[in-house]
Scaffold this motif. Sequence first.
Motif, PDB file in Angstrom:
ATOM      1  N   ALA A   1      10.541  -3.437   4.115  1.00 31.90           N
ATOM      2  CA  ALA A   1      10.418  -4.708   3.438  1.00 31.90           C
ATOM      3  C   ALA A   1      10.208  -4.642   2.221  1.00 31.90           C
ATOM      4  CB  ALA A   1       9.306  -5.872   4.063  1.00 31.90           C
ATOM      5  N   SER A   2      10.013  -3.424   1.687  1.00 30.93           N
ATOM      6  CA  SER A   2       9.611  -3.239   0.054  1.00 30.93           C
ATOM      7  C   SER A   2      10.622  -3.474  -0.886  1.00 30.93           C
ATOM      8  CB  SER A   2       9.136  -1.745  -0.014  1.00 30.93           C
ATOM      9  OG  SER A   2       9.949  -0.782   0.171  1.00 30.93           O
ATOM     10  N   GLY A   3      11.996  -3.160  -0.426  1.00 32.57           N
ATOM     11  CA  GLY A   3      13.029  -3.224  -1.323  1.00 32.57           C
ATOM     12  C   GLY A   3      13.170  -1.938  -1.996  1.00 32.57           C
ATOM     13  N   LEU A   4      12.365  -0.933  -1.731  1.00 31.90           N
ATOM     14  CA  LEU A   4      12.629   0.450  -2.571  1.00 31.90           C
ATOM     15  C   LEU A   4      13.297   1.512  -1.443  1.00 31.90           C
ATOM     16  CD1 LEU A   4       8.667   0.810  -3.733  1.00 31.90           C
ATOM     17  CD2 LEU A   4      10.983  -0.228  -5.017  1.00 31.90           C
TER      18      LEU A   4
ATOM     19  N   SER B   1       7.826   1.304  -9.835  1.00 35.76           N
ATOM     20  CA  SER B   1       7.864   0.267  -8.947  1.00 35.76           C
ATOM     21  C   SER B   1       6.803   0.455  -8.174  1.00 35.76           C
ATOM     22  CB  SER B   1       9.194   0.135  -8.394  1.00 35.76           C
ATOM     23  OG  SER B   1      10.216  -0.327  -9.507  1.00 35.76           O
ATOM     24  N   ILE B   2       6.182  -0.466  -7.614  1.00 39.55           N
ATOM     25  CA  ILE B   2       5.040  -0.566  -6.542  1.00 39.55           C
ATOM     26  C   ILE B   2       5.007  -1.513  -5.788  1.00 39.55           C
ATOM     27  CG2 ILE B   2       3.246  -1.398  -8.164  1.00 39.55           C
ATOM     28  CD1 ILE B   2       1.440   0.270  -6.294  1.00 39.55           C
ATOM     29  N   VAL B   3       4.917  -1.546  -4.449  1.00 40.46           N
ATOM     30  CA  VAL B   3       4.724  -2.747  -3.420  1.00 40.46           C
ATOM     31  C   VAL B   3       3.586  -2.550  -2.948  1.00 40.46           C
ATOM     32  CG1 VAL B   3       5.761  -4.041  -1.497  1.00 40.46           C
ATOM     33  CG2 VAL B   3       7.482  -2.879  -3.332  1.00 40.46           C
ATOM     34  N   VAL B   4       2.598  -3.659  -3.006  1.00 42.09           N
ATOM     35  CA  VAL B   4       1.370  -3.628  -2.093  1.00 42.09           C
ATOM     36  C   VAL B   4       1.538  -4.696  -0.980  1.00 42.09           C
ATOM     37  CG1 VAL B   4      -1.297  -4.151  -2.459  1.00 42.09           C
ATOM     38  CG2 VAL B   4       0.117  -3.178  -4.432  1.00 42.09           C
ATOM     39  N   ALA B   5       1.474  -4.026   0.049  1.00 48.41           N
ATOM     40  CA  ALA B   5       1.566  -4.760   1.510  1.00 48.41           C
ATOM     41  C   ALA B   5       0.245  -4.974   2.049  1.00 48.41           C
ATOM     42  CB  ALA B   5       2.653  -4.058   2.544  1.00 48.41           C
ATOM     43  N   ARG B   6      -0.004  -6.185   2.285  1.00 53.42           N
ATOM     44  CA  ARG B   6      -1.551  -6.330   2.827  1.00 53.42           C
ATOM     45  C   ARG B   6      -1.424  -7.179   4.138  1.00 53.42           C
ATOM     46  NH1 ARG B   6      -4.424 -11.300   2.010  1.00 53.42           N
ATOM     47  NH2 ARG B   6      -6.553 -11.061   2.561  1.00 53.42           N
ATOM     48  N   GLU B   7      -2.418  -6.967   5.237  1.00 62.14           N
ATOM     49  CA  GLU B   7      -2.566  -7.603   6.366  1.00 62.14           C
ATOM     50  C   GLU B   7      -0.993  -7.630   7.075  1.00 62.14           C
ATOM     51  OE1 GLU B   7      -6.111  -9.230   7.598  1.00 62.14           O
ATOM     52  OE2 GLU B   7      -5.981  -7.229   6.755  1.00 62.14           O
ATOM     53  N   LEU B   8      -0.401  -6.594   7.137  1.00 65.41           N
ATOM     54  CA  LEU B   8       0.766  -6.761   7.927  1.00 65.41           C
ATOM     55  C   LEU B   8       0.850  -7.341   9.262  1.00 65.41           C
ATOM     56  CD1 LEU B   8       2.637  -3.397   6.619  1.00 65.41           C
ATOM     57  CD2 LEU B   8       3.148  -5.705   5.991  1.00 65.41           C
ATOM     58  N   THR B   9       1.651  -8.273   9.611  1.00 67.41           N
ATOM     59  CA  THR B   9       2.110  -8.777  10.911  1.00 67.41           C
ATOM     60  C   THR B   9       0.737  -9.754  11.233  1.00 67.41           C
ATOM     61  OG1 THR B   9       0.539  -7.393  12.365  1.00 67.41           O
ATOM     62  CG2 THR B   9       2.853  -6.614  11.757  1.00 67.41           C
TER      63      THR B   9
ATOM     64  N   THR C   1       1.176 -10.491   3.092  1.00 63.34           N
ATOM     65  CA  THR C   1       1.433 -10.589   1.834  1.00 63.34           C
ATOM     66  C   THR C   1       1.960  -9.337   1.340  1.00 63.34           C
ATOM     67  OG1 THR C   1      -0.840 -10.086   0.758  1.00 63.34           O
ATOM     68  CG2 THR C   1      -0.215 -12.499   1.185  1.00 63.34           C
ATOM     69  N   PHE C   2       3.006  -9.570   0.203  1.00 64.29           N
ATOM     70  CA  PHE C   2       3.692  -8.357  -0.329  1.00 64.29           C
ATOM     71  C   PHE C   2       3.705  -8.831  -2.129  1.00 64.29           C
ATOM     72  CE2 PHE C   2       5.632  -7.968   3.852  1.00 64.29           C
ATOM     73  CZ  PHE C   2       5.707  -6.877   3.988  1.00 64.29           C
ATOM     74  N   VAL C   3       3.189  -7.915  -2.726  1.00 67.46           N
ATOM     75  CA  VAL C   3       3.199  -8.068  -4.093  1.00 67.46           C
ATOM     76  C   VAL C   3       4.004  -6.878  -4.718  1.00 67.46           C
ATOM     77  CG1 VAL C   3       1.981  -7.831  -5.957  1.00 67.46           C
ATOM     78  CG2 VAL C   3       0.807  -8.865  -4.287  1.00 67.46           C
ATOM     79  N   ARG C   4       5.309  -7.440  -4.963  1.00 62.20           N
ATOM     80  CA  ARG C   4       6.283  -6.355  -5.532  1.00 62.20           C
ATOM     81  C   ARG C   4       6.422  -6.387  -7.201  1.00 62.20           C
ATOM     82  NH1 ARG C   4       8.282  -9.185  -1.233  1.00 62.20           N
ATOM     83  NH2 ARG C   4       8.819  -7.888   0.524  1.00 62.20           N
ATOM     84  N   THR C   5       5.971  -5.255  -7.671  1.00 59.51           N
ATOM     85  CA  THR C   5       5.683  -5.296  -9.082  1.00 59.51           C
ATOM     86  C   THR C   5       5.929  -3.995  -9.820  1.00 59.51           C
ATOM     87  OG1 THR C   5       4.265  -6.014 -10.961  1.00 59.51           O
ATOM     88  CG2 THR C   5       3.087  -5.208  -8.929  1.00 59.51           C
TER      89      THR C   5
ATOM     90  N   GLU D   1      -6.304  -4.473   5.380  1.00 60.96           N
ATOM     91  CA  GLU D   1      -5.661  -3.572   5.295  1.00 60.96           C
ATOM     92  C   GLU D   1      -4.528  -3.270   4.428  1.00 60.96           C
ATOM     93  OE1 GLU D   1      -6.710  -1.117   7.273  1.00 60.96           O
ATOM     94  OE2 GLU D   1      -8.368  -2.180   8.158  1.00 60.96           O
ATOM     95  N   PHE D   2      -4.226  -2.292   3.750  1.00 55.68           N
ATOM     96  CA  PHE D   2      -3.488  -2.101   2.728  1.00 55.68           C
ATOM     97  C   PHE D   2      -2.231  -0.933   3.085  1.00 55.68           C
ATOM     98  CE2 PHE D   2      -6.515  -4.723   0.430  1.00 55.68           C
ATOM     99  CZ  PHE D   2      -5.668  -5.509  -0.319  1.00 55.68           C
ATOM    100  N   VAL D   3      -1.051  -1.131   2.466  1.00 53.26           N
ATOM    101  CA  VAL D   3      -0.324  -0.024   2.473  1.00 53.26           C
ATOM    102  C   VAL D   3       0.459  -0.152   0.905  1.00 53.26           C
ATOM    103  CG1 VAL D   3       1.857   1.019   3.320  1.00 53.26           C
ATOM    104  CG2 VAL D   3       0.403  -0.146   4.799  1.00 53.26           C
ATOM    105  N   LEU D   4       0.689   0.980   0.429  1.00 59.41           N
ATOM    106  CA  LEU D   4       1.086   0.985  -1.060  1.00 59.41           C
ATOM    107  C   LEU D   4       2.514   1.855  -0.970  1.00 59.41           C
ATOM    108  CD1 LEU D   4      -2.027   2.163  -3.091  1.00 59.41           C
ATOM    109  CD2 LEU D   4      -1.231  -0.274  -2.218  1.00 59.41           C
ATOM    110  N   ILE D   5       3.354   1.144  -1.337  1.00 53.54           N
ATOM    111  CA  ILE D   5       4.939   1.911  -1.599  1.00 53.54           C
ATOM    112  C   ILE D   5       5.207   1.892  -2.992  1.00 53.54           C
ATOM    113  CG2 ILE D   5       7.194   1.462  -0.684  1.00 53.54           C
ATOM    114  CD1 ILE D   5       5.214   1.375   1.585  1.00 53.54           C
ATOM    115  N   VAL D   6       5.447   3.229  -3.218  1.00 56.30           N
ATOM    116  CA  VAL D   6       5.504   3.627  -4.971  1.00 56.30           C
ATOM    117  C   VAL D   6       6.825   4.215  -4.943  1.00 56.30           C
ATOM    118  CG1 VAL D   6       4.650   4.871  -6.915  1.00 56.30           C
ATOM    119  CG2 VAL D   6       3.086   3.766  -5.122  1.00 56.30           C
ATOM    120  N   GLY D   7       7.538   4.026  -6.132  1.00 54.19           N
ATOM    121  CA  GLY D   7       8.985   4.762  -6.390  1.00 54.19           C
ATOM    122  C   GLY D   7       8.631   6.037  -6.655  1.00 54.19           C
ATOM    123  N   GLY D   8       9.411   7.095  -6.166  1.00 47.70           N
ATOM    124  CA  GLY D   8       9.428   8.414  -6.319  1.00 47.70           C
ATOM    125  C   GLY D   8       9.816   8.997  -7.610  1.00 47.70           C
TER     126      GLY D   8
END
Length: 265
Positions: free
Chosen positions: A126-129, A185-193, A198-202, A219-226
């Motif tokens: 769901a990150s878009g990355l 680019s980073i997506v901060v995903a919080r409290e999944l399911t 919430t998703f913060v895409r910035t 709980e947090f998951v961080l998705i960062v561009g490579g």
Amino acid sequence: MNDNEWGTLYLVPTPIGNLGDMTYRSVRILGEVDAIAAEDTRHTGILLKHFDIKKPLISYHEHNKEEKGAYIIGLLLEGQSVACVSDAGMPAISDPGADLVTKAIEEGITVVPLPGANAALTALIASGLDTKSFTFAGFLPKRGKHRVEELQRLSQVMGTLLFYEAPHRLQEVLQDMYEAFGNRSIVVARELTKKFETFVRTDLESLVKDLEQLTYKGEFVLIVGGADTVESDTSEVLDEPVSYEEAVQKRFNVSRRDVYNIVER
């Protein structure tokens, strides 16, 4: 469950927040095994009560995994079947269940994994990355020096980077990421399911400049561009007239002699 005389070790995923994500097969296996190895027996006990499952629970976590791991292997060698569960998501992913799997394989015990919820992949899709190539880095080291060293190593990795992080360390981790990675680019995903998912895409620069835009709970998951998402700085080559050989030397960081040898061929 198992045709040989030994028991089977089942790796049973549990919901990462929404009990509706528990699979029928997971419920069935938990109801059939002889015992369940859990990180937090109280937490797992709530899950089992919800599905009306009554089985012996074995406390198995990072601080007792050597002692309890040997005990669980003993049960399996006696012919009992054991399910290993994490507090949330897939066992053996950033989880002491990985050590239990290794020990079981060494003993020739059958290990059966069940599919199910996983926070990192749930956030990624769901990150878009980029989802074609990614690296799961799990939890970064707690100490600043070791964390910075690990981030510097990861800064060269191509493909999307996936991290887990605790809320009380998140601000300093984001700042360390910005220093190590630059602006990505980073997506901060919080409290999944969960209710407050919430998703913060910035991007890292915007986030570090305004850390208050995040809620530091849950709980947090961080998705960062490579590394492959960062544009190379070609201004040094374009701002002033240079020869073809000089441009190649600067762009690819090779010696002038090597450039001339290639060109002369």
